[in-house]
Design a protein around this motif. Structure first.
Motif, mmCIF file in Angstrom:
data_model
loop_
_atom_site.group_PDB
_atom_site.id
_atom_site.type_symbol
_atom_site.label_atom_id
_atom_site.label_comp_id
_atom_site.label_asym_id
_atom_site.label_seq_id
_atom_site.Cartn_x
_atom_site.Cartn_y
_atom_site.Cartn_z
ATOM 1 N N TRP A 80 29.089 59.645 18.673
ATOM 2 C CA TRP A 80 29.391 58.551 17.953
ATOM 3 C C TRP A 80 30.997 58.257 17.779
ATOM 4 C CZ3 TRP A 80 26.826 54.176 16.301
ATOM 5 C CH2 TRP A 80 25.182 54.128 16.624
ATOM 6 N N ILE A 81 31.281 57.025 17.772
ATOM 7 C CA ILE A 81 32.635 56.950 17.334
ATOM 8 C C ILE A 81 32.471 55.840 16.102
ATOM 9 C CG2 ILE A 81 35.105 55.919 17.821
ATOM 10 C CD1 ILE A 81 34.628 56.811 20.495
ATOM 11 N N PHE A 82 33.059 55.951 15.001
ATOM 12 C CA PHE A 82 32.995 55.117 13.813
ATOM 13 C C PHE A 82 34.435 54.645 13.850
ATOM 14 C CE2 PHE A 82 29.040 57.694 13.342
ATOM 15 C CZ PHE A 82 28.310 56.447 13.261
ATOM 16 N N ASP A 83 34.946 53.244 14.385
ATOM 17 C CA ASP A 83 36.152 52.893 14.216
ATOM 18 C C ASP A 83 36.414 52.227 12.952
ATOM 19 O OD1 ASP A 83 38.784 51.993 14.628
ATOM 20 O OD2 ASP A 83 38.467 51.275 16.562
ATOM 21 N N THR A 84 36.995 52.774 12.040
ATOM 22 C CA THR A 84 37.096 51.994 10.561
ATOM 23 C C THR A 84 38.486 50.910 10.739
ATOM 24 O OG1 THR A 84 38.219 53.440 9.421
ATOM 25 C CG2 THR A 84 35.801 53.657 9.431
ATOM 26 N N ARG A 85 39.104 51.052 11.690
ATOM 27 C CA ARG A 85 40.191 50.275 11.871
ATOM 28 C C ARG A 85 40.414 49.441 12.935
ATOM 29 N NH1 ARG A 85 43.965 51.157 7.380
ATOM 30 N NH2 ARG A 85 43.804 53.032 6.596
#
Ligand code: NAD
Ligand code: UGA
Length: 468
Positions: free
Chosen positions: A441-446
């Motif tokens: 998973w990648i969680f891209d908060t930006r």
């Protein structure tokens, strides 16, 4: 009217250091001494190896190299340099009080008071005191009162001392400090002594157009600084609240930001959704605004600004929870890769970074964190997360600072992007995917990672404010 030749700046921090470096560069006729009680910091400012300066700020090393020991000096000689100066900038820290009346909200003014007392004791002749630190409205009154009572009590070492106090808040943002100082939107000078105002204005006029220099009464100047930060933070909380709504409704926060930002009345800047704002000032200045509003009996005003902070905590916790939820509801024993620990890119500053709360939330769930940040040191992270935080199952330290992205993703279940460092925008996701545990998973908060490239792999992607 006397010309200014000798300047002293008390406080060699994120504001004092860069501000005085640019002043020295733009005004070679001035001799500027930056003093600090923190000897380690002063030593670092004087280090021949410029990569060891206490602050990382693009463009800073070049100016320090050019000006240090020519007309810019860093030392701990507070007394001598106060005595010599015709103008003294106060750039000391003004954190939130942790004890006593107003604890958790009001600014702790003990460092400001100690500067005022030192100036009262050592200054000679006509001395202009410039408030650069961010201060609660009406602080100048307190500084004046300390200076004047010292004059009356005659305990100043020089009976010719005479003081004038100006407010000149700093609006630089970290990561762009040098450019902000060279090309500010405005310079704000508050005060009632026309001679002192003119002398400060003359200094700025060396590189700033006259129409950008705004003069107000001292209380408007002090208050404007708090309000500017509060408005900026309020925009971020607004867009972060909208990010959650976008995720639920199928709207895309990038498209919404663009659409509303094209309205000139709203403007396009400061509309990036993220993991919540960090940095040393937004939270502290809003807490201070809440305290002042309550002090003057304006509960509704206080409540309004408190909601800006509430959304900020909520966004950090909301993101932490949804990540855990997507990873099958548990991250115990899993490896989570953290991309970025600084509160924003291009700085080594971690104060109030959203990464702190989010990483602590993850550690509480029993995972192992693999942290990568190009500028934040391991020592800094130790001071925040602790060095002997052990995983209960494995009895090993539950976080590690890695030197490369490759090391930080090896065997990781998920990557959480928390700082918008440029290098995260151009990653070879094929290689990264091959190194991760699956499902990855990648969680891209930006919202900075290259979506098209990620979608060519089988990595699952979550982006703030964008529903799948
Ligand atoms: P900082 O903590 O980095 O630096 C303050 C320095 O002052 C410290 O090194 C400390 O040792 C020194 N100091 C304290 N009391 C002293 C004394 N009596 N004599 C000598 N040195 C003393 O803080 P900062 O980030 O530079 O912020 C300073 C002020 O500027 C704060 O009021 C802040 O709100 C405001 N401000 C900060 C920023 C920013 O980007 N960091 C931007 C605008 C305004
Ligand atoms: C902020 C103000 O921008 C400066 O004008 C002010 O002088 C300074 O505070 C201060 O008084 O200390 P700074 O905190 O250094 O500067 O950095 P910002 O660029 O304002 O960013 C603050 C936080 O908001 C960061 O965590 C950043 O990532 C976040 N942010 C910013 C967003 O989440 N979205 C945005 O659109 C903009």
């Amino acid at each position: 009217m006397k010309k200014i030749k000798n300047v002293c700046c008390i406080g060699a921090g994120y504001v004092g250091g860069p501000t005085m470096a640019v002043l020295a560069d733009k005004c070679p006729h001035l001799e500027i001494h930056v003093v600090d009680i923190n000897k380690t910091r002063i030593k670092a400012w004087n280090d021949n190896d410029l990569s060891k300066l206490p602050i990382f700020e693009p463009g800073l090393e070049k100016i320090i190299k050019k000006r240090r020991n020519h007309n810019l000096f860093f030392s701990s000689e507070v007394k001598k340099n106060i005595r010599k100066a015709e103008m003294i900038f106060i750039s000391v820290n003004t954190p939130t009080k942790t004890k006593g009346i107003g604890a958790g909200f009001a600014s702790d003014l003990r460092w400001i008071e100690s500067c005022a007392r030192q100036i009262a004791e050592y200054a000679e002749g006509y001395t202009i005191i410039v408030e650069k630190s961010t201060l609660p409205v009406r602080t100048a009154e307190k500084i004046k009162s300390i200076l004047n009572s010292s004059l009356k009590a005659n305990n100043s070492q020089n009976i010719n001392a005479q003081f004038s106090v100006l407010s000149n808040p700093e609006f630089l943002a970290e990561g762009t400090a040098i450019n902000d100082l060279i090309n500010p939107d405005r310079i704000l000078i508050g005060g009632d002594d026309d001679d002192a105002i003119k002398l400060l204005e003359d200094i700025y006029s060396n590189w700033i157009e006259k129409d950008k220099i705004l003069k107000t009464n001292i209380w408007s100047s002090e208050l404007s600084k708090l309000i500017a930060n509060a408005f900026l933070a309020q925009r971020i909380s607004s867009i972060n609240s909208v990010s959650a709504l976008c995720e639920k409704t199928g709207a895309n926060v990038l498209e919404v930001s663009k659409a509303i930002g094209m309205d000139k009345r709203i403007g396009e800047k400061f509309l990036n959704a993220g993991p919540g704002f960090g940095g040393s000032c937004f939270k502290k200045d809003i807490l201070n605004l809440i305290y002042i509003s309550e002090f003057y009996g304006l509960k509704e005003v206080a409540d309004y600004w408190k909601s800006v902070l509430d959304i900020n905590y909520w966004q950090q916790n909301r993101i932490s929870s949804l990540i855990i939820e997507k990873l099958f509801g548990t991250i115990a024993g899993k490896k989570i890769s953290i991309f970025g620990f600084a509160f924003k890119s291009n700085t080594n500053d971690t104060r109030e970074s959203p990464a702190i709360n989010i990483c602590k939330n993850f550690l509480n769930e029993g995972c192992e964190l693999l942290i990568y940040d190009p500028k934040v040191t391991e020592q800094e992270i130790v001071s925040i997360l602790g060095s002997n935080n052990l995983n209960l199952d494995t009895n090993k330290r539950n976080w590690h600072k890695l030197d490369t992205i490759i090391e930080a993703v090896t065997n990781a279940d998920a990557i959480v992007v928390l700082t918008e460092w440029e290098e995260f925008k151009n990653i070879n996701w094929d290689i990264i995917y091959s190194l991760m545990r699956k499902p990855a998973w990648i969680f891209d908060t930006r919202n900075i990672c290259n979506k098209e490239e990620i979608e060519k792999t089988d990595i699952n992607l979550w982006q703030v404010g964008i529903s799948k």
